[in-house]
Design a protein around this motif. Structure first.
Motif, PDB file in Angstrom:
ATOM      1  N   TYR A 262      16.854 -29.426 -15.664  1.00 51.81           N
ATOM      2  CA  TYR A 262      16.803 -30.768 -15.083  1.00 51.81           C
ATOM      3  C   TYR A 262      18.167 -31.179 -14.523  1.00 51.81           C
ATOM      4  O   TYR A 262      18.255 -31.886 -13.504  1.00 51.81           O
ATOM      5  CB  TYR A 262      16.362 -31.784 -16.134  1.00 51.81           C
ATOM      6  N   ILE A 263      19.257 -30.736 -15.182  1.00 50.82           N
ATOM      7  CA  ILE A 263      20.598 -31.100 -14.724  1.00 50.82           C
ATOM      8  C   ILE A 263      21.028 -30.243 -13.535  1.00 50.82           C
ATOM      9  O   ILE A 263      21.573 -30.748 -12.538  1.00 50.82           O
ATOM     10  CB  ILE A 263      21.612 -30.960 -15.881  1.00 50.82           C
TER      11      ILE A 263
ATOM     12  N   LEU B 215      18.870 -28.154 -19.282  1.00 50.89           N
ATOM     13  CA  LEU B 215      19.807 -27.571 -18.326  1.00 50.89           C
ATOM     14  C   LEU B 215      19.191 -27.457 -16.936  1.00 50.89           C
ATOM     15  O   LEU B 215      19.862 -27.678 -15.921  1.00 50.89           O
ATOM     16  CB  LEU B 215      20.265 -26.196 -18.812  1.00 50.89           C
TER      17      LEU B 215
END
Length: 261
Positions: free
Chosen positions: A111-112, A109
């Motif tokens: 990284y996104i 999450l």
């Protein structure tokens, strides 16, 4: 000054403040009526300067001097807190190499959301004159978005991408830029913090004169201030420990582990 004199001065000040507030409240328009002079004047000035976001127009155009005071208060408050959070002579800084164990779903999450949050923050700041948002909101989003790296267990990467020297300069630069725009309004316009930049078409990206520039200045100060605050708190929680060699101070848990190793 004696205690009695201080109390006398206090009560005189409170009485004067109470009288001033009573006069101000009695002069306000009644609730539920149709007479709202401040609203009417604010709306007219907002459209006159082609600023679609009325809140940003009031903050940075119609009462820019008040907003400058708020920004200065934030700057001084952060300087005070950062001073209090500095390591003292009984404390030492240890190296922190990781943020602890983190779930893979949390890291995914991060990284996104990390790049999306940075883009959202830039959008909130730059479009603050035409859509809800502005420098205050965007600065907070940007500073907290950077610290998503810590949530993902990347404290070392966070420290590399968050050079505090840059943010310390950015905080001061934002205050100076805001004040410089205000002085430029007095020199080139009609008054201090006047909107002296030509306005464009309402709702265009560049349409509100100095309002977008004020948003950028405030965004710099707010983002840098929050980053400095979070950095100080994280250092206190993770990196700063009491010096076990100081007489009268018991060693902490980290010192015991190092000694056992």
């Amino acid at each position: 000054m004696s205690r009695r004199a201080r109390l006398t001065l206090l009560w005189i000040g409170l009485a004067a403040f109470g009288v001033a507030m009573a006069i101000a409240f009695t002069g306000l328009p009644g609730f539920g009526g149709t007479f709202h002079p401040y609203r009417d004047l604010a709306v007219v000035a907002t459209f006159a300067h082609a600023t679609a976001n009325g809140v940003s127009s009031i903050n940075f155009d119609q009462r820019g001097f008040d907003t400058f005071g708020e920004e200065t208060i934030l700057f001084c408050a952060v300087v005070g807190v950062a001073t209090l959070l500095r390591p003292v002579h009984r404390e030492r800084r240890r190296e922190v190499r990781s943020g602890g164990r983190v779930l893979e779903s949390t890291s995914l999450l991060v990284y996104i959301l990390f790049p999306l949050t940075l883009v959202l923050a830039a959008d909130v700041v730059t479009h603050g004159a035409i859509t809800p948002g502005g420098g205050f909101q965007g600065g907070v989003v940007l500073s907290t978005g950077i610290h998503l790296l810590y949530v993902g267990g990347r404290y070392t990467l966070l420290r590399r991408l968050r050079p505090l020297a840059w943010f310390e300069q950015g905080e001061a630069l934002g205050v100076v830029l805001f004040g410089a725009l205000g002085l430029a309004g007095a020199a080139l316009g009609s008054a201090l913090f006047a909107n002296f930049v030509p306005q464009g078409q309402l709702s265009d990206f560049i349409s509100a004169g100095t309002v977008p520039l004020f948003n950028i200045a405030v965004g710099m100060t707010v983002c840098s201030s929050v980053v400095i605050l979070l950095a100080g708190f994280l250092d206190q929680a993770l990196a700063i420990r009491s010096d076990p060699g100081t007489q009268g101070d018991p060693p902490d848990a980290d010192s015991k582990e190092e000694a056992a190793a």
